[in-house]
Every structure is written in C-alpha cells, then in structure tokens.
Scaffold this active site. Structure first.
Site, mmCIF file in Angstrom:
data_model
loop_
_atom_site.group_PDB
_atom_site.id
_atom_site.type_symbol
_atom_site.label_atom_id
_atom_site.label_comp_id
_atom_site.label_asym_id
_atom_site.label_seq_id
_atom_site.Cartn_x
_atom_site.Cartn_y
_atom_site.Cartn_z
ATOM 1 N N ARG A 35 33.648 -8.084 24.761
ATOM 2 C CA ARG A 35 32.884 -9.581 24.467
ATOM 3 C C ARG A 35 32.606 -9.612 25.784
ATOM 4 O O ARG A 35 31.145 -10.739 25.994
ATOM 5 C CB ARG A 35 33.415 -10.044 23.446
ATOM 6 N N LYS A 199 38.416 -3.638 1.345
ATOM 7 C CA LYS A 199 38.601 -4.124 -0.177
ATOM 8 C C LYS A 199 37.512 -4.273 -0.191
ATOM 9 O O LYS A 199 36.074 -4.641 0.462
ATOM 10 C CB LYS A 199 39.399 -5.664 0.598
ATOM 11 N N GLY A 355 35.179 -4.876 13.298
ATOM 12 C CA GLY A 355 36.561 -4.404 14.167
ATOM 13 C C GLY A 355 36.764 -3.297 14.288
ATOM 14 O O GLY A 355 36.694 -2.436 15.153
ATOM 15 N N GLY A 378 31.726 -9.143 10.778
ATOM 16 C CA GLY A 378 31.087 -11.142 10.232
ATOM 17 C C GLY A 378 28.846 -10.947 9.974
ATOM 18 O O GLY A 378 28.270 -10.864 9.031
#
Ligand code: AMP
Length: 396
Positions: A35, A199, A355, A378
């Site tokens: 980053r 999930k 990630g 996200g």
C-alpha cells in the site's frame, strides 16, 4: 475524471488521503508494504511539481478515541522517509496551532504525515466540522485511498466539499477506477469470475451483480458447501451458512435464467480436522462423509476451473479456493493463480482483488503476470456490486 496527472500543483499545500493501512509482524516491522509502494507515484508526482504534501491516513481500528500506541503511524513515516529519500515530517496530532504552523512552514517538495486519523472519533462519523478543520491545513485535496473509498469518512469524503475547485483523484485511485470500469463496462467475452472465500454472506452482493455481466461464475472456497447443501448433498462438518441456503438456491436459479454457467467443484480434498496435521482424503463427489470437512477443491475441479480460466478473455478473481494458508490445502488456489497468469500471457485482461487472493497470487509468484491487482478488498467488491463509493463521488 480530474486527476493530478492533468494539473501542476506547484506551490500548493496539498492534502492527500492515502491508504497506509499496512500489516505489521510480531517484531513491529511492516510485513507487506504494497500500500505504501502504491501511493508513491502520487507522492512523487506532487514532490516533482513542487507541491508540499500533507498525507492523511489511518491504521487499524482504534476504538478509544485518542492516542493508542499500537496504532501509531510513526513507523510508517520512518519507512516512507527511506523510500522517498527525504525526511517525512510526522505530527502526533492532527489539529491545533502546532500542526497548522508546521503545515504553513512546509516547503515545496516537503512531505508530512499526520498521525492516525482514526484517533479522532469524528473521522469515521464523517464529521463536517472536523473535516473543515483538516481542510484548513491545505489548498488542494487529493484522494488516493482506494482501499478506504467505500467509507464515508471525514478525510475520504466529507473534506472534499471544502475544495470545490481543487479536488483531484490520485494516480492509484484513477487507475483503480479505470480498471474496474473496464471490467464492468468494457470487457471482452468470455468473462469469467472466480469467487471463493469462506462465506457466501459476504459475497451475496457481488455474486448477484456478476450474474448480470459474466459468462462463467466459478465458485470455490468454503462457501461452496452452502451451495452443496442447497442441492441436497451431505456436507459433513464443512463450513455452511444454513441461513443462506435460500440465497444459494436463488443464485443458482438466477444463473440459469441469465444463461450464466455456474461451476461448483465436483470433488474435494477433505480433512478430519481444521488443521495442518489433520488426516486428509480425496473425494470424487459432492457428498462429504460425516466428521470430515472440505478444505480444498479436488484435482478434477482444478482441471475444469483452469480450462475455463484459460479460455476466457476477461477474468476476475476474488477469494481462495481452499484453506490456502495451510500448505496441504493450497493446491487449488495456486493452480488458479497459475491459470490466471497463463491466460493473461495469452492476452486476457485479469483483475484480482481481496486480501486473500492478492496474498495467494503474490505467494505463488505470479503477481507480475496479471493485468491488475486491486488495493481495495471491500472497496472493490462494493464497486463491482454497482454501489457508488463515497470517496469517488466526493471528487466527481
Ligand atoms: P474471505 O475473507 O471470505 O474471502 O475468505 C477467505 C478465507 O476463506 C481464507 O482464510 C480461507 O482459509 C478460507 N477458506 C477457503 N476455503 C475454505 C474451506 N473449504 N473451509 C473453510 N475456510 C475456507
């Protein structure tokens, strides 16, 4: 899109929101500097222009309101100093006379990093007064924090209103938006999305949205067992979200209606415990025996999935195929990484986000053979769901 590429901000004090939310190892060293590296083009362009650069960033999720030593950005300031070969002025607070004076006295080409912006509770609330005080530190605002663009926070969105003329996308942000727009609106077919992870619940939005645009939807990871159960299979102790069985059914129905080919793994590597030391077995079926759990996709699925990827012109990959953190269950994920790289070599456009898939592609050594790796997990998912990201809207 107004980016810093199109302007020269010489002589301006430029407030830049960056994403420096980097991981640290147990010794307190930065364990992945991606980053920070990704923010360098914007920082270096502004230095070259002769602007003074005031960086705003967050680290982790401080809760207390106020300084918490484990979330300080000081090590990031020191790390950045080495990367840009000059001192990075670091301030322990964000507001107040001392900081305003430091900002005022910054010379052309100097860089300053403000302490973790989330030490102020006003940040995550998107507080207007707080944003106004931050805005007073600079003459122009640049948002280069794609990883935080889905948050309507003071430094990512609210602050932009105080720079009606002088607000810009940073170079990283511009590249992310351009690539994601290409993926959504301007892609070549066949388009394959490979979606894994633990999930189904965290991916419902993106799965629904992808069914409108892809030709192939390839499912892996722990989420597949909810689909298996929805199809009436026994899944042993595999991960399952019982309250999402109806969602799985409706996704399969929607795929049928839209003419999207939905792939579920036909075989699995299973284990008798969620551990590296577990006994493992291969099952050539979607039925998992009692007391066993699915940990990776099997060799048949690997072959089918790689063939689909290799025959695609556009590929999106988000989420691992199995519990790839454990070596025994990483084969499926590594095979997908290799197939994505090979498809890209053949001319496909490939995008990877989230990630775990980013870690997997880096770990497998193929990261320089894909078209684009997103810095926002996200934020990327929300963009692909068709949501308007506050950090982007504020600049547009
Ligand atoms: P996500 O954050 O939802 O993308 O999920 C990533 C996580 O899914 C990784 O930590 C994987 O270990 C985990 N995962 C992948 N496959 C499985 C599986 N079959 N059972 C349990 N967890 C899994």
């Amino acid at each position: 899109m107004k980016t810093i590429q199109d302007v020269n901000l010489q002589g301006k004090k430029v407030l830049v929101r960056v994403d420096f939310n980097v991981p640290f190892d147990k010794q307190g060293n930065i364990s992945d500097d991606t980053r920070i590296q990704e923010a360098l083009p914007t920082i270096n362009k502004l230095i070259k222009d002769g602007a003074s650069v005031i960086l705003m960033a967050h680290l982790g999720r401080p809760k207390k309101g106020g300084f918490e030593p484990e979330f300080t950005l000081k090590p990031v300031a020191e790390y950045l100093s080495k990367l840009i070969n000059q001192e990075v002025v670091f301030t322990q607070s964000l507001l107040g006379e001392e900081v305003s004076n430091l900002c005022k006295n910054l010379k052309a080409g100097q860089v300053m990093l403000l302490e973790n912006i989330r030490f102020y509770k006003e940040e995550t609330k998107g507080d207007v007064e707080f944003a106004k005080q931050l805005a007073a530190l600079g003459d122009a605002y640049v948002n280069d924090a794609f990883g935080a663009a889905h948050r309507e926070h003071a430094s990512t969105a609210t602050i932009a209103q105080f720079f009606p003329q002088d607000k810009y996308f940073g170079l990283l942000m511009a590249r992310e938006v351009e690539n994601l727009n290409k993926l959504m609106n301007n892609h070549e077919k066949p388009f394959t999305a490979v979606i894994g992870g633990s999930k189904i619940s965290s991916k419902i939005g993106i799965l629904e949205s992808l069914l409108n645009i892809v030709d192939n939807l390839v499912i892996g990871g722990g989420m597949r067992y909810t689909f298996y159960k929805a199809l009436g299979h026994s899944i042993g102790d595999s991960l399952c979200e019982d309250d999402k069985i109806d969602v799985a059914k409706s996704l399969m129905q929607k795929a049928k209606e839209q003419g999207v080919k939905l792939y579920l793994p036909e075989d699995s590597i299973i284990a008798d415990d969620f551990s590296e030391n577990a006994n493992i077995k291969y099952v050539d079926t979607m039925d998992i025996p009692e007391k066993w759990q699915g940990m990776d996709i099997g060799e048949k699925s690997v072959k089918t999935y790689c063939d689909v990827v290799l025959s695609s012109k556009t590929i999106l990959w988000n989420g691992p195929m199995g519990v790839f953190e454990m070596k025994k269950f990483a084969a499926g994920t590594n095979a997908i990484a290799k197939a994505v790289a090979e498809a890209t070599d053949k001319g496909a456009f490939s995008a990877i986000g989230g990630g775990d898939s980013v870690d997997a592609i880096k770990g497998s050594g193929y990261s320089d053979r894909v078209s684009y790796i997103s810095t926002g997990g996200g934020a990327m998912l929300e963009f692909l769901e068709g949501k308007v990201l506050p950090g982007i809207k504020a600049i547009e």
